[in-house]
Design an enzyme around this catalytic site. Structure first.
Site, short mmCIF file in Angstrom:
data_model
loop_
_atom_site.label_atom_id
_atom_site.label_comp_id
_atom_site.label_asym_id
_atom_site.label_seq_id
_atom_site.Cartn_x
_atom_site.Cartn_y
_atom_site.Cartn_z
N TYR A 17 0.96 14.19 1.15
CA TYR A 17 0.47 14.67 2.45
C TYR A 17 0.52 16.19 2.57
O TYR A 17 0.76 16.72 3.65
CB TYR A 17 1.23 14.01 3.60
CG TYR A 17 1.10 12.50 3.60
CD1 TYR A 17 -0.07 11.89 4.01
CD2 TYR A 17 2.15 11.68 3.17
CE1 TYR A 17 -0.21 10.51 4.00
CE2 TYR A 17 2.02 10.29 3.15
CZ TYR A 17 0.84 9.72 3.57
OH TYR A 17 0.70 8.35 3.56
N CYS A 43 -0.28 32.94 11.37
CA CYS A 43 0.11 33.70 12.56
C CYS A 43 0.72 32.80 13.62
O CYS A 43 0.18 32.69 14.72
CB CYS A 43 -1.10 34.43 13.09
SG CYS A 43 -1.88 35.41 11.81
N GLU A 86 0.82 -1.22 0.00
CA GLU A 86 0.00 0.00 0.00
C GLU A 86 0.85 1.27 0.00
O GLU A 86 0.75 2.08 0.92
CB GLU A 86 -0.83 0.08 1.29
CG GLU A 86 -1.77 -1.02 1.58
CD GLU A 86 -2.27 -0.98 3.02
OE1 GLU A 86 -3.23 -1.69 3.31
OE2 GLU A 86 -1.70 -0.27 3.87
N1 LLP Z 1 -1.01 1.86 4.80
C1 LLP Z 1 -1.34 2.24 6.03
C2 LLP Z 1 -2.12 1.33 6.87
C3 LLP Z 1 -0.96 3.49 6.51
O1 LLP Z 1 -1.27 3.86 7.73
C4 LLP Z 1 -0.22 4.35 5.66
C5 LLP Z 1 0.19 5.67 6.12
C6 LLP Z 1 0.09 3.90 4.37
C7 LLP Z 1 -0.31 2.64 3.96
C8 LLP Z 1 0.84 4.75 3.38
O2 LLP Z 1 2.09 5.12 3.86
P1 LLP Z 1 3.13 5.82 2.85
O3 LLP Z 1 3.48 4.80 1.80
O4 LLP Z 1 2.48 7.00 2.25
O5 LLP Z 1 4.28 6.18 3.69
N2 LLP Z 1 1.03 12.52 7.31
C9 LLP Z 1 2.31 11.87 7.42
C10 LLP Z 1 2.25 10.44 6.94
C11 LLP Z 1 1.24 9.60 7.68
C12 LLP Z 1 1.16 8.21 7.13
C13 LLP Z 1 0.06 7.46 7.77
N3 LLP Z 1 -0.14 6.16 7.25
C14 LLP Z 1 3.34 12.67 6.66
O6 LLP Z 1 3.01 13.73 6.14
O7 LLP Z 1 4.51 12.28 6.59
#
Ligand code: LLP
Length: 432
Positions: free
Chosen positions: A390, A361, A286
């Protein structure tokens, strides 16, 4: 485009012209990069490992156009909320290729997921089983599910985006002793005519470069698969390895090939299953950030420059409202001047620190703490590289700032895919 121009281009489009046409701040995605990432996953994962699946984690960036692009690239989709599911369905995404994650799913979310025929629901709490079963009975279908477990590994990343550690709010603990949550769930699913438990899901964390965290987690999961077989006679047909593959911050640095993560994991999975005499489960990944981050830049206009004795602030027309990632995780970015993307950094007064800050701010409204930028003046444009993940999805309207527009670019053509919020949009639903 003026052929003499040395302006930054993205997807073959002059970024100055993009800013003039669509305004700033502006999220710009080069769809050829997104397609290249999807192709890489098809070639090195889907075609290499029969039965495997990729489900793009929509939380990183999801619009109807993105949903269509992911569909046309032959990937599935991971959603985590009513809003993400609705976005995908409204873009015509095939529901059987969607999976629904989330640690606190509402009845409404589960109801829509089951009713619309979502392919898999990843169960994160024992109570969800009853709710899924209730709706599966109501809509007369057998719902395929997974159980998410927390592998109990501390990932090498920011604590806020590490999810698989012991005590995490996500997933079930690994124990399958009498009275454990996991045993209860597996036995419950086995008895239910409306639930088809396909396998196990885990996710280590996000923005990972170290494959050790994945492999350590996977070793524990394979032990679990073995115990589930031996103790509960449960066969894990599918194994979801989560997302989390890291993205680099500068386009001059080559991206990390997805094989760096998938090859060692798949080899470990196959070898261990063989050793234990277990069926090799079909693997699912994923990734979110890895697919989208490096395709995206954000263009800002410099509003003013404030030179203080120890720091020079370059204040732009956006900030934490369109990109809260420095404020939340001290995420690193690099920026260039649109008018001179290759110009060397200007050394202000013998190396004074230069910070790119936003217009909210708050002193924490920082985009780049130590920027390397050439001489800039108010009105100039800068582009934040690799800011595709994100940012739009975590944007807010703090200080009543309007959410920026999103543009897709490729082969010199630009297409507006999400309009900039209008002032009317900001007041939508505010009854006064
Ligand atoms: N699968 C699950 C169950 C997840 O919780 C996440 C991310 C992903 C897949 C995808 O992860 P990725 O491949 O995008 O790293 N807002 C944070 C990132 C939070 C990720 C949460 N879960 C940021 O801006 O770095």
């Amino acid at each position: 485009m003026n052929s003499e121009s040395t302006n930054l281009t993205w997807g073959g489009v002059d970024c100055q012209e993009l800013a003039e046409e669509f305004g700033t701040p502006l999220y710009v995605y080069d769809t050829s990069i997104i397609k290249a990432r999807c192709r890489e996953l098809r070639e090195t994962f889907l075609e290499r490992w029969p039965g495997s699946k990729v489900r793009y984690a929509g939380k990183a960036f999801l619009t109807r156009s993105m949903s269509k692009l992911i569909q046309s690239e032959g990937l599935g989709l991971d959603v985590v909320s009513l809003g993400e599911l609705y976005t995908a369905l409204s873009a015509g995404f095939p529901p059987e290729e969607i999976e629904m994650n989330g640690n606190a799913k509402s009845r409404e979310e589960i109801s829509l997921a089951v009713r619309s025929g979502v392919g898999r629901i990843i169960v994160d709490h024992p109570d969800e089983l009853k709710t899924i079963e209730f709706f599966a009975r109501e809509f007369n279908r057998v719902q395929k599910i997974f159980i998410r477990v927390a592998p109990g590994v501390d990932a090498h990343t920011h604590a806020y985006i590490s999810t698989g550690q012991t005590g995490s709010k996500f997933g079930f603990p690994l124990e399958i002793s009498e009275g454990s949550m996991l045993r209860y769930a597996v036995e419950y699913a086995a008895r239910s005519e409306y639930l088809d438990l396909r396998g196990i899901h885990f996710h280590v964390g996000s923005q990972l470069f170290d494959t050790q965290d994945y492999l350590k987690s996977l070793e524990k999961i394979i032990e679990l698969i073995k115990d589930l077989k031996e103790q509960l006679n449960f066969t894990t047909h599918e194994l979801n390895l989560g997302g989390g593959f890291g993205a680099v911050i500068n386009p001059s640095v080559p991206h990390v090939p997805s094989e760096k993560f998938t090859e060692p994991m798949m080899k470990l999975l196959r070898a261990s299953c063989k050793d234990f005499g277990l069926e090799v489960p079909a693997a699912i990944i994923e990734p979110g950030r890895w697919i989208i981050s490096e395709a995206g830049i954000t263009i800002y206009r410099v509003e003013n420059i404030k030179e203080l004795p120890k720091v020079t602030y370059i204040a732009v027309d956006g900030g934490m409202a369109d990109n809260p990632r420095y404020a939340l995780y001290q995420a690193e970015y690099e920026a260039v001047a649109v008018k001179a993307p290759n110009a060397p950094a200007y050394d202000r007064d013998g190396g004074t620190k230069v910070s790119v800050v936003g217009k909210c701010c708050e002193s924490g409204d920082i985009l780049i703490e130590n920027a390397r930028l050439p001489w800039l003046e108010a009105g100039d444009l800068i582009a934040l590289y690799n800011s595709g993940a994100y940012t739009f999805s975590m944007s807010s309207t703090y200080n009543k700032l309007q959410r920026p527009a999103v543009v897709f670019v490729e082969d010199g053509e630009a297409r507006l895919v999400v309009e900039r919020q209008s002032l009317e949009d900001l007041l939508r639903g505010d009854r006064g």
